[in-house]
Design an enzyme around this catalytic site. Structure first.
Site, PDB file in Angstrom:
ATOM      1  N   ASP A 205       6.946 -26.324  13.005  1.00 27.71           N
ATOM      2  CA  ASP A 205       5.881 -25.430  12.570  1.00 27.71           C
ATOM      3  C   ASP A 205       6.468 -24.207  11.871  1.00 27.71           C
ATOM      4  O   ASP A 205       7.467 -23.639  12.324  1.00 27.71           O
ATOM      5  CB  ASP A 205       5.066 -24.994  13.801  1.00 27.71           C
ATOM      6  CG  ASP A 205       3.834 -24.208  13.455  1.00 27.71           C
ATOM      7  OD1 ASP A 205       2.968 -24.736  12.737  1.00 27.71           O
ATOM      8  OD2 ASP A 205       3.732 -23.048  13.906  1.00 27.71           O
ATOM      9  N   GLU A 259      23.401 -35.820  17.429  1.00 29.95           N
ATOM     10  CA  GLU A 259      24.070 -36.228  18.665  1.00 29.95           C
ATOM     11  C   GLU A 259      23.460 -37.509  19.230  1.00 29.95           C
ATOM     12  O   GLU A 259      24.056 -38.162  20.095  1.00 29.95           O
ATOM     13  CB  GLU A 259      23.965 -35.118  19.721  1.00 29.95           C
ATOM     14  CG  GLU A 259      24.723 -33.847  19.363  1.00 29.95           C
ATOM     15  CD  GLU A 259      24.438 -32.719  20.349  1.00 29.95           C
ATOM     16  OE1 GLU A 259      23.717 -32.982  21.348  1.00 29.95           O
ATOM     17  OE2 GLU A 259      24.913 -31.595  20.122  1.00 29.95           O
TER      18      GLU A 259
END
Length: 545
Positions: A205, A259
């Site tokens: 956002d 990751e």
């Protein structure tokens, strides 16, 4: 690593679930996570690849959940963390991925860190996580700058000890200071928390608003004659929009998201120019950014082509994929927009309860259907907003007493806000609450809502729902055999958009005269009964090996 898994989003269909208005499982009138779980088969029938859930985190709901008080839990009104895991597992069992909405620019004023900042007082380390400043004037009684809130009024709120804090949106949404290392570290913990649970990505956002120019004295954006309720402009070198150093944040986020195997998706809500948008999707930053220029484009062939070409060229320059979106929870639904005269001021139109001008719903319906085939044929991800597959229009005449968007109050009623596109979905035309809830829906549904219900469209080959299902199935089959193909524009006249993508030809007639379809096999059209030619506001897909 399998590239088809790591970049599944490049040509995905992603369905936005506005959680509060999707489906209510417990009769309290508010949509919830178990309600979504119960409707997953419906969503799977649309052929969607992923769901984007609007914020379901603990929140006082000053702005529909975009005022977050805890980023790593579920608000009891929506369910529990266990129920979120159940939803996630059930979606994954249907090969539907999950994207959650992260709100990094600001939090709720009830967030523990902001409450600690209020208690600690001026000059404290706790206040450094936010943007507190002394006021101007003889006694600090004036805001620190003329910066204005997107929701109307000043972007500053004074606290009892005399300081002011910044909020781009409502006063219940204080902005974080993203230059503070603990703010950055805490959001990385949030990204890992949801990624560890198994979510597939994040919608970010206000992605272009995190960094601010906070050098003193704060520079103004207006002159002294500032109108008190205007929203801030977002031009070049603005003090809190699209600052260059925001990209430092996303380079670090990229490292966190990478990751995981596969890497988690990150899509930006960034209200920046088309030439700036590619900066957010460079290889070491985010994956996608919403293309709001497509959403805002008028129903005109030349302008649509310009926006499409510019968007494709921009992402190609950085090796990314674009997105296409026609509606979301912040804008007037596109069926209604397309039925309004070109150039209509939507804010004034909403303030007038949609009475003047009156939308031509037949035109809006044809254009909404035709725009789906254009959107689905373009390279890149297509983002759907819940209810567009039912052909829902904007509910512009909600009574003032029912409105809950903070924009309405902060502008003194001058702007009605976004509630008209957030009215709860109609599932069953014969059931209380049209099947959304057995209780009173949080926003009133109009009396005519039942004719748009999913139950009313089931089995109707000419319905919106049938068209979305057919288009989803054809699109999936086409991409399975011809993935990644680029578009080649065809010469079909100034009021027609026609392009080839692999074996697929898409034709959209935006003019007043019929146009002949090219040779090939008609595989799908926006209206039933199309044979050989397209009338005004119709589109078709042709297979031509």
């Amino acid at each position: 690593m399998d590239n088809s898994r790591t970049q599944w989003w490049r040509d995905a269909v992603i369905y936005e679930v506005y959680v509060r208005s999707f489906a209510d499982s417990n009769g309290d009138g508010i949509g919830d996570l178990p309600g979504i779980t119960a409707r997953l088969d419906y969503l799977a029938s649309l052929g969607v690849d992923a769901l984007w859930l609007t914020p379901f985190f603990p929140s006082p709901q000053a702005d529909g959940g975009y005022d977050v008080s805890n980023y790593r839990d579920v608000d009891p009104m929506y369910g529990t963390l266990t129920q979120f895991r159940e939803l996630l597992d059930a979606a994954h069992a249907r090969s539907i991925r999950m994207i959650v909405d992260i709100v990094p620019n600001h939090c709720s004023d009830r967030h523990p860190d902001f409450q600690a900042a209020l208690a600690a007082g001026p000059g404290s380390p706790e206040r450094e996580k936010f943007i507190f400043r002394d006021g101007l004037g003889e006694n600090g009684e004036l805001p620190p700058s003329d910066w204005q809130s997107k929701f109307g009024g000043p972007a500053w709120e004074r606290v009892p000890d005399g300081q002011w804090y910044m909020h781009i949106f409502s006063k219940e949404q204080p902005d974080f200071n993203w230059r503070h290392p603990e703010v950055r570290a805490d959001f990385e913990r949030t990204l890992r928390f949801w990624s560890d649970l198994g979510v597939d990505g994040f919608r970010i956002d206000v992605a272009h608003g995190l960094m601010k120019d906070l050098e003193l004295p704060l520079r103004n954006t207006y002159g002294a004659d500032i109108a008190p309720l205007l929203s801030p402009p977002e031009g070049d070198n603005h003090p809190f929009w699209d600052r260059e150093d925001v990209h430092e944040v996303y380079r670090q986020w990229r490292r966190v998201l990478d990751e995981y195997d596969p890497p988690r998706l990150a899509v930006a809500e960034a209200g920046v120019s088309l030439d700036r948008l590619p900066l957010y999707v460079r290889q070491d930053e985010l994956d996608q950014a919403f293309n709001f220029f497509y959403l805002r484009s008028p129903w005109e062939a030349g302008e649509l082509r310009r926006v499409i070409d510019a968007a494709l060229a921009g992402v190609a320059s950085v090796g990314a994929a674009t997105s296409w979106v026609l509606s979301n929870h912040d804008v007037v639904r596109h069926r209604t927009r397309y039925g309004l005269p070109a150039g209509t001021d939507l804010l004034r139109w909403l303030a007038d309860d949609g009475a003047d001008p009156v939308p031509d719903d037949a035109v809006g319906e044809r254009r909404a259907r035709a725009s789906l085939l254009l959107t689905y044929a373009l390279p890149g991800a297509a983002y759907l907003y819940q209810g567009e597959e039912l052909g829902l229009p904007e509910v512009a005449d909600l009574p003032a007493a029912a409105l809950q968007d903070p924009i309405f109050e902060r502008t003194g009623g001058l702007e009605k806000g976004r509630d008209g596109c957030r009215v709860p979905l109609p599932w069953d035309g014969d059931a209380p609450g049209y099947g959304f809830s057995t209780g009173k829906p949080w926003l009133p549904q109009p009396e005519y809502w039942g004719k748009y219900a999913a139950s009313a469209q089931e089995g109707d080959a000419g319905s919106f729902l049938a068209l979305y299902r057919q288009a989803g199935a054809v699109r999936c089959g086409f991409l399975a055999t011809d993935p990644g193909s680029e578009i080649q524009w065809l010469d079909a006249g100034p009021e027609v958009l026609a392009f080839r993508r692999g074996e697929l030809i898409c034709v959209l007639n935006l003019g007043s005269a019929p146009v002949q379809l090219p040779d090939g096999t008609l595989i799908l059209a926006s209206e039933p009964g199309i044979e050989g030619r397209l009338e005004t506001d119709q589109s078709a897909w042709i297979r031509c090996p």
